[in-house]
Scaffold this motif. Structure first.
Motif, PDB file in Angstrom:
ATOM      1  N   THR A 283      -7.039  18.297 -11.495  1.00  0.00           N
ATOM      2  CA  THR A 283      -6.473  16.948 -10.787  1.00  0.00           C
ATOM      3  C   THR A 283      -5.011  17.185 -11.138  1.00  0.00           C
ATOM      4  N   ALA A 284      -4.666  16.179  -9.578  1.00  0.00           N
ATOM      5  CA  ALA A 284      -3.872  16.788  -8.923  1.00  0.00           C
ATOM      6  C   ALA A 284      -3.124  17.885  -8.632  1.00  0.00           C
ATOM      7  N   GLY A 285      -3.835  17.971  -8.660  1.00  0.00           N
ATOM      8  CA  GLY A 285      -3.353  20.049  -8.124  1.00  0.00           C
ATOM      9  C   GLY A 285      -2.810  19.976  -6.968  1.00  0.00           C
ATOM     10  N   PHE A 286      -2.042  21.275  -6.243  1.00  0.00           N
ATOM     11  CA  PHE A 286      -1.710  21.576  -4.887  1.00  0.00           C
ATOM     12  C   PHE A 286      -2.850  21.643  -3.835  1.00  0.00           C
ATOM     13  N   MET A 287      -3.819  22.372  -4.105  1.00  0.00           N
ATOM     14  CA  MET A 287      -4.849  22.140  -3.289  1.00  0.00           C
ATOM     15  C   MET A 287      -5.871  20.640  -2.895  1.00  0.00           C
ATOM     16  N   SER A 288      -5.159  19.708  -3.798  1.00  0.00           N
ATOM     17  CA  SER A 288      -5.969  18.207  -3.136  1.00  0.00           C
ATOM     18  C   SER A 288      -4.874  17.909  -1.750  1.00  0.00           C
ATOM     19  N   GLU A 289      -3.406  17.873  -1.822  1.00  0.00           N
ATOM     20  CA  GLU A 289      -2.742  18.402  -0.931  1.00  0.00           C
ATOM     21  C   GLU A 289      -3.154  18.435   0.471  1.00  0.00           C
ATOM     22  N   ILE A 290      -3.115  20.087   0.717  1.00  0.00           N
ATOM     23  CA  ILE A 290      -4.528  20.401   1.439  1.00  0.00           C
ATOM     24  C   ILE A 290      -5.802  19.530   2.032  1.00  0.00           C
ATOM     25  N   ALA A 291      -6.266  18.980   1.065  1.00  0.00           N
ATOM     26  CA  ALA A 291      -7.525  18.372   1.319  1.00  0.00           C
ATOM     27  C   ALA A 291      -7.225  17.736   2.487  1.00  0.00           C
ATOM     28  N   ALA A 292      -5.870  16.876   1.237  1.00  0.00           N
ATOM     29  CA  ALA A 292      -5.645  15.733   2.077  1.00  0.00           C
ATOM     30  C   ALA A 292      -5.056  15.843   3.846  1.00  0.00           C
ATOM     31  N   LEU A 293      -4.452  16.569   3.971  1.00  0.00           N
ATOM     32  CA  LEU A 293      -3.862  17.578   5.074  1.00  0.00           C
ATOM     33  C   LEU A 293      -4.581  17.378   6.023  1.00  0.00           C
ATOM     34  N   ILE A 294      -6.166  18.479   5.732  1.00  0.00           N
ATOM     35  CA  ILE A 294      -7.200  18.316   7.056  1.00  0.00           C
ATOM     36  C   ILE A 294      -7.744  16.968   6.967  1.00  0.00           C
ATOM     37  N   THR A 295      -7.706  16.229   6.217  1.00  0.00           N
ATOM     38  CA  THR A 295      -8.489  14.807   6.399  1.00  0.00           C
ATOM     39  C   THR A 295      -7.575  13.668   7.408  1.00  0.00           C
ATOM     40  N   GLU A 296      -6.301  14.338   6.797  1.00  0.00           N
ATOM     41  CA  GLU A 296      -5.690  13.073   7.907  1.00  0.00           C
ATOM     42  C   GLU A 296      -5.251  13.934   9.961  1.00  0.00           C
ATOM     43  N   THR A 297      -5.819  14.386   9.329  1.00  0.00           N
ATOM     44  CA  THR A 297      -5.535  15.652  10.698  1.00  0.00           C
ATOM     45  C   THR A 297      -7.627  15.542  12.194  1.00  0.00           C
ATOM     46  N   ASP A 298      -6.668  15.919  13.413  1.00  0.00           N
ATOM     47  CA  ASP A 298      -7.760  16.579  14.157  1.00  0.00           C
ATOM     48  C   ASP A 298      -8.804  17.127  13.780  1.00  0.00           C
ATOM     49  N   THR A 299      -8.615  18.017  13.121  1.00  0.00           N
ATOM     50  CA  THR A 299      -9.260  18.623  12.337  1.00  0.00           C
ATOM     51  C   THR A 299     -10.254  18.572  11.171  1.00  0.00           C
ATOM     52  N   PHE A 300      -9.943  16.803  10.859  1.00  0.00           N
ATOM     53  CA  PHE A 300     -11.033  16.666  10.093  1.00  0.00           C
ATOM     54  C   PHE A 300     -12.407  16.780  11.388  1.00  0.00           C
TER      55      PHE A 300
END
Length: 345
Positions: A283-300
């Motif tokens: 819950t609210a760990g740093f990997m959540s930030e990386i997951a969000a980064l992926i989904t918010e870019t063209d990488t998704f």
């Protein structure tokens, strides 16, 4: 030979003059000695770091080499230790704080989050706080709930703080030297299980730039992003996955803040599958930030499977060895999660 020794990082930094094998703790001590030898403003302070050599023996004999004025034992007051360091940094010194366990930073969070992190901004850039705070982190030593947490997301959430998590002896030295050079406060989280791990450490200019991730292993089927001690477990898992025909890339962010987004996104786009591994609770760990980064870019758009997080359980770290081990990801857990992700998608 450990997995970390078998898979050197791909970087673009300065080339080392030579390499030797040191433990992680020795590499940290060497970085401190080199920084203190090069700049008289650098000094150390913390509980039992002088005569005793530190709770984990990291500072060793530095007090005999540099004297008690530059290697200072402090009272048992994390708030006071960090507060004194902030003041010293504002006065032109470059303090390096050792907190015995990262958990104890809770006693000093006002000085860390409200003073060190914000003064540069609140004074319009007229002052800097070139302070480094080193703290042993993570589980695996039987130290139970109040001495075994992984708190990197606490610090990464605070604007004005930089956060690094060295996973190899070479990075333990190189990132610490860069942190000491930095004009802003840097939190250096050193996993306790890594202190005795050995690896190649370059002589000469061994600095590792902040905000430069390491590609620990190249593969075509899945990208595993891991931090701290999970990097070596991810590399061990990658070797086991290879025997099953699964070829894994392993990315070590090294610096969580500022984050090298480009290296991570390129690796994820190349494989289309990603497994994000951390020791900290989900819950609210740093990997959540990386997951969000992926989904918010063209990488998704390059993803061939849902992003998968493999994290510690949302529980305080238990004292019992079997329960402690079960509370955080182990190598077989990484193998199983990666296999499932590749085979089902």
């Amino acid at each position: 030979m450990t997995a970390l020794q078998q898979a050197p990082a791909t970087t673009t930094g300065a080339q080392p003059d030579d390499e030797r094998v040191l433990t992680y703790a020795e590499a940290v001590r060497e970085a401190l000695a080199e920084a203190m030898g090069a700049d008289e403003r650098v000094f150390l302070l913390g509980e039992d770091i002088a005569t005793y050599g530190g709770a984990f023996g990291v500072t060793g004999d530095l007090v005999h080499r540099f004297g008690e004025d530059r290697v200072r034992d402090t009272p048992i007051s994390e708030l006071g230790i960090v507060g004194a360091s902030v003041g010293a940094a504002l006065a032109g010194m470059r303090p390096v704080v050792e907190i015995q366990f990262s958990d104890f930073t809770a006693q000093a969070m006002d000085q860390i989050a409200n003073q060190a992190a914000k003064i540069h901004f609140m004074l319009g850039g007229a002052a800097h706080v070139p302070m480094v705070l080193r703290a042993p982190t993570g589980s695996g030593t039987g130290a139970a709930a109040q001495h075994s947490q992984s708190l990197e997301s606490w610090f990464a959430h605070v604007p004005g703080l930089k956060v690094v998590m060295p996973a190899t002896p070479a990075d333990a030295k190189g990132l610490l030297l860069s942190a000491i050079d930095d004009p802003n406060p840097v939190i250096v989280l050193e996993h306790k299980l890594l202190y005795k791990q050995s690896g190649d450490v370059p002589e000469g200019d061994a600095r590792v730039p902040l905000q430069q991730a390491a590609v620990r292993r190249h593969g075509e089927d899945i990208t595993i992003v891991a931090t701290g001690v999970m990097v070596s477990r991810a590399l061990e898992a990658a070797e086991q996955l290879q025997t099953q025909g699964v070829d894994a890339t392993v990315i070590d962010p090294r610096t969580l803040k500022p984050l090298d987004e480009t290296t991570i996104l390129q690796a994820v786009a190349a494989t289309g599958r990603t497994l994000l591994v951390q020791e900290a609770p989900r819950t609210a760990g740093f990997m959540s930030e990386i997951a969000a980064l992926i989904t918010e870019t063209d990488t998704f758009g390059a993803l061939r499977a849902p992003i998968r997080r493999l994290c510690g359980l949302d529980v305080p770290i238990p004292y019992a060895p079997q329960l402690e081990k079960a509370a955080v990801p182990q190598t077989p857990d990484i193998v199983a999660a990666a296999t499932e992700l590749v085979k089902e998608w």
